[in-house]
Scaffold this motif. Structure first.
Motif, PDB file in Angstrom:
ATOM      1  N   ASN A 184       7.659   2.754  -9.260  1.00 52.75           N
ATOM      2  CA  ASN A 184       7.124   3.815 -10.113  1.00 52.75           C
ATOM      3  C   ASN A 184       5.805   4.346  -9.557  1.00 52.75           C
ATOM      4  N   PHE A 185       4.978   3.450  -9.024  1.00 53.99           N
ATOM      5  CA  PHE A 185       3.693   3.886  -8.460  1.00 53.99           C
ATOM      6  C   PHE A 185       3.912   4.736  -7.213  1.00 53.99           C
ATOM      7  N   ILE A 186       4.805   4.299  -6.339  1.00 54.58           N
ATOM      8  CA  ILE A 186       5.065   5.041  -5.103  1.00 54.58           C
ATOM      9  C   ILE A 186       5.614   6.433  -5.402  1.00 54.58           C
ATOM     10  N   CYS A 187       6.408   6.541  -6.445  1.00 54.94           N
ATOM     11  CA  CYS A 187       7.039   7.827  -6.782  1.00 54.94           C
ATOM     12  C   CYS A 187       6.183   8.694  -7.705  1.00 54.94           C
ATOM     13  N   SER A 188       5.009   8.208  -8.073  1.00 52.00           N
ATOM     14  CA  SER A 188       4.162   8.946  -9.008  1.00 52.00           C
ATOM     15  C   SER A 188       3.189   9.870  -8.277  1.00 52.00           C
ATOM     16  N   PRO A 189       2.696  10.907  -8.943  1.00 52.57           N
ATOM     17  CA  PRO A 189       1.687  11.791  -8.342  1.00 52.57           C
ATOM     18  C   PRO A 189       0.378  11.064  -8.039  1.00 52.57           C
ATOM     19  N   GLU A 190       0.172   9.903  -8.671  1.00 51.85           N
ATOM     20  CA  GLU A 190      -1.070   9.153  -8.477  1.00 51.85           C
ATOM     21  C   GLU A 190      -1.029   8.267  -7.235  1.00 51.85           C
ATOM     22  N   PHE A 191       0.090   8.314  -6.475  1.00 51.04           N
ATOM     23  CA  PHE A 191       0.200   7.428  -5.323  1.00 51.04           C
ATOM     24  C   PHE A 191      -0.975   7.625  -4.371  1.00 51.04           C
ATOM     25  N   ASP A 192      -1.583   6.516  -4.012  1.00 46.39           N
ATOM     26  CA  ASP A 192      -2.698   6.496  -3.067  1.00 46.39           C
ATOM     27  C   ASP A 192      -2.414   5.395  -2.053  1.00 46.39           C
ATOM     28  N   TYR A 193      -2.555   5.707  -0.767  1.00 44.55           N
ATOM     29  CA  TYR A 193      -2.162   4.762   0.278  1.00 44.55           C
ATOM     30  C   TYR A 193      -2.950   3.456   0.179  1.00 44.55           C
ATOM     31  N   ALA A 194      -4.267   3.543   0.064  1.00 47.61           N
ATOM     32  CA  ALA A 194      -5.098   2.341   0.010  1.00 47.61           C
ATOM     33  C   ALA A 194      -4.732   1.484  -1.202  1.00 47.61           C
ATOM     34  N   GLN A 195      -4.539   2.142  -2.345  1.00 49.26           N
ATOM     35  CA  GLN A 195      -4.158   1.397  -3.539  1.00 49.26           C
ATOM     36  C   GLN A 195      -2.750   0.829  -3.397  1.00 49.26           C
ATOM     37  N   GLY A 196      -1.900   1.564  -2.683  1.00 48.27           N
ATOM     38  CA  GLY A 196      -0.557   1.075  -2.418  1.00 48.27           C
ATOM     39  C   GLY A 196      -0.569  -0.198  -1.596  1.00 48.27           C
ATOM     40  N   GLN A 197      -1.480  -0.296  -0.630  1.00 45.12           N
ATOM     41  CA  GLN A 197      -1.611  -1.519   0.158  1.00 45.12           C
ATOM     42  C   GLN A 197      -1.948  -2.708  -0.726  1.00 45.12           C
ATOM     43  N   VAL A 198      -2.885  -2.484  -1.641  1.00 50.55           N
ATOM     44  CA  VAL A 198      -3.297  -3.561  -2.549  1.00 50.55           C
ATOM     45  C   VAL A 198      -2.127  -3.973  -3.441  1.00 50.55           C
ATOM     46  N   LYS A 199      -1.420  -2.972  -3.979  1.00 49.30           N
ATOM     47  CA  LYS A 199      -0.313  -3.272  -4.881  1.00 49.30           C
ATOM     48  C   LYS A 199       0.819  -4.005  -4.161  1.00 49.30           C
ATOM     49  N   MET A 200       1.105  -3.618  -2.917  1.00 51.19           N
ATOM     50  CA  MET A 200       2.161  -4.303  -2.174  1.00 51.19           C
ATOM     51  C   MET A 200       1.748  -5.733  -1.845  1.00 51.19           C
ATOM     52  N   GLN A 201       0.486  -5.911  -1.462  1.00 57.70           N
ATOM     53  CA  GLN A 201       0.008  -7.257  -1.169  1.00 57.70           C
ATOM     54  C   GLN A 201       0.075  -8.130  -2.419  1.00 57.70           C
ATOM     55  N   ASP A 202      -0.333  -7.575  -3.556  1.00 59.74           N
ATOM     56  CA  ASP A 202      -0.266  -8.336  -4.812  1.00 59.74           C
ATOM     57  C   ASP A 202       1.176  -8.709  -5.139  1.00 59.74           C
ATOM     58  N   GLU A 203       2.090  -7.770  -4.895  1.00 64.91           N
ATOM     59  CA  GLU A 203       3.496  -8.041  -5.205  1.00 64.91           C
ATOM     60  C   GLU A 203       4.033  -9.176  -4.342  1.00 64.91           C
ATOM     61  N   TRP A 204       3.731  -9.146  -3.048  1.00 66.78           N
ATOM     62  CA  TRP A 204       4.234 -10.192  -2.162  1.00 66.78           C
ATOM     63  C   TRP A 204       3.596 -11.539  -2.493  1.00 66.78           C
ATOM     64  N   GLU A 205       2.329 -11.525  -2.857  1.00 66.03           N
ATOM     65  CA  GLU A 205       1.668 -12.779  -3.221  1.00 66.03           C
ATOM     66  C   GLU A 205       2.266 -13.365  -4.496  1.00 66.03           C
ATOM     67  N   GLY A 206       2.804 -12.502  -5.351  1.00 66.78           N
ATOM     68  CA  GLY A 206       3.353 -12.963  -6.621  1.00 66.78           C
ATOM     69  C   GLY A 206       4.803 -13.400  -6.559  1.00 66.78           C
ATOM     70  N   ILE A 207       5.476 -13.182  -5.416  1.00 70.00           N
ATOM     71  CA  ILE A 207       6.874 -13.607  -5.285  1.00 70.00           C
ATOM     72  C   ILE A 207       6.926 -15.126  -5.260  1.00 70.00           C
ATOM     73  N   ASN A 208       7.793 -15.696  -6.078  1.00 70.69           N
ATOM     74  CA  ASN A 208       7.862 -17.148  -6.220  1.00 70.69           C
ATOM     75  C   ASN A 208       8.139 -17.841  -4.885  1.00 70.69           C
ATOM     76  N   CYS A 209       9.137 -17.378  -4.170  1.00 72.74           N
ATOM     77  CA  CYS A 209       9.412 -17.897  -2.824  1.00 72.74           C
ATOM     78  C   CYS A 209       9.692 -16.717  -1.913  1.00 72.74           C
ATOM     79  N   ILE A 210       8.685 -16.327  -1.166  1.00 67.39           N
ATOM     80  CA  ILE A 210       8.785 -15.124  -0.343  1.00 67.39           C
ATOM     81  C   ILE A 210       9.845 -15.260   0.748  1.00 67.39           C
TER      82      ILE A 210
END
Length: 364
Positions: free
Chosen positions: A227-253
């Motif tokens: 939803n963030f990537i497809c939104s008008p608010e998408f920002d590359y730097a913030q996207g990096q943070v969000k992707m890193q947070d998502e991968w860190e939160g995966i139970n078993c990457i």
């Protein structure tokens, strides 16, 4: 970036119960108060960049300075490289620059003070041999990137489904102007005709934009990130943070890479992790320093693409031709390729076991 989380968790798991890691990201951490033992890797040997408007022919180390290396030397720090590489070519080209002379000195000094340099490809050994002192050449030895062993670290392995994982840096190369005629559509359509779904598997913010959701059967990101990537608010730097947070939160990457029959990708970590699960994969790198790695690791050039990924839509036509040809070969020879990958992984693990013993014996 997703793959930095992957390799961080991989080396921790590889040395679980043997080394108590205190992780530093060389790009974000000022490297203050580091321990006596410093292990550089896995990943790029040093993080750097070049600025065409200032020094068009030099790759400059930005994050680990000569003064830092001198300080480590004075304090008697014990430096080791493990499963790392240079990413720079022996001969410069327009896309890949050589290290600057100052940067080469920093690398040479690091290797000189190190107790071992276990690098992730034979090309890296050749490259570093041109930089380090003659007396240090014997320190250079081959160590597969630990991400090729993540199948043993996964909490669960998914049954292989009729799916193909695809990873390319599509952020800027697929646009509203070319999405309808982009050659990757031809590959997806062909795969579907064979009963195979194409799943886009990003591991960097440079990989993804709203258009990939329209092209692929599935995109392996959370609903929130999508939803963030497809939104008008998408920002590359913030996207990096969000992707890193998502991968860190995966139970078993590690389990993220299992369950596919085949994989096609331009990043090293859209190649090795899938191969770890005995998934025949095509490495579509454009980096000349990484092209020998399918042979280093699996003794077969069939896993290296004839033409690597290219952002130019016209050149991607040839890339897709090669992907379709190789997909047909993978399907026809799937059983023998899986056996071959399994056999070569056993060889790589024996190398790693010996290198682990050497590294552990060198620790203070």
């Amino acid at each position: 970036m997703g793959f930095t989380i992957l390799i961080h968790k991989t080396i921790e798991k590889l040395f679980e119960g043997e080394i108590d890691f205190r992780y530093h990201h060389i790009r974000n951490d000022k490297l203050e108060n580091v321990e006596e033992n410093i292990i550089i890797g896995p990943g790029g040997i040093l993080s750097g960049s070049y600025t065409p408007e200032k020094k068009p022919d030099e790759w400059l180390i930005r994050h680990l300075t000569q003064s830092r290396v001198d300080d480590w030397s004075k304090k008697g720090k014990n430096v080791t490289f493990f499963g790392t590489g240079t990413n720079t070519p022996l001969n410069p080209n327009k896309n890949q620059k050589p290290f600057s002379l100052n940067s080469e000195k920093t690398i040479s000094d690091l290797i000189s003070m190190s107790s071992g340099a276990f690098v992730r490809g034979n090309y890296d050994r050749m490259r570093l041999q041109t930089i380090c002192q003659s007396e240090d050449v014997s320190k250079l030895s081959f160590q597969p990137c630990p991400s090729v062993f993540i199948d043993t670290m996964a909490s669960s392995r998914h049954d292989k489904l009729d799916k193909i994982a695809v990873n390319f840096p599509f952020l800027k190369s697929i646009t509203s102007e070319n999405v309808e005629k982009h050659p990757i559509k031809r590959f997806i359509t062909y795969a579907r005709s064979l009963g195979l779904d194409c799943v886009f598997s990003p591991n960097h913010t440079q990989d993804i934009n709203p258009y990939v959701f329209d092209l692929f059967d599935e995109v392996d990101v959370s609903e929130d990130l999508a939803n963030f990537i497809c939104s008008p608010e998408f920002d590359y730097a913030q996207g990096q943070v969000k992707m890193q947070d998502e991968w860190e939160g995966i139970n078993c990457i590690f389990s993220r890479f299992s369950g596919y029959r085949f994989a096609f990708g331009a990043r090293l970590h859209s190649f090795l992790p899938f191969m770890s699960f005995e998934t025949p994969s095509l490495f579509l790198t454009g980096n000349v320093a990484r092209m020998p790695m399918p042979i280093d690791y699996f003794n077969n050039p069939i896993y290296l693409a004839k033409n690597g990924f290219h952002p130019d839509i016209n050149k991607m036509e040839e890339v897709v031709d090669g992907m379709i040809e190789r997909l047909n070969y993978f399907i026809k020879n799937e059983a023998s390729l899986v056996s071959e990958i399994r056999r070569e992984k056993e060889r790589l693990w024996k190398i790693t076991e010996l290198n682990k013993i050497r590294l552990l014996s060198n620790l203070i």
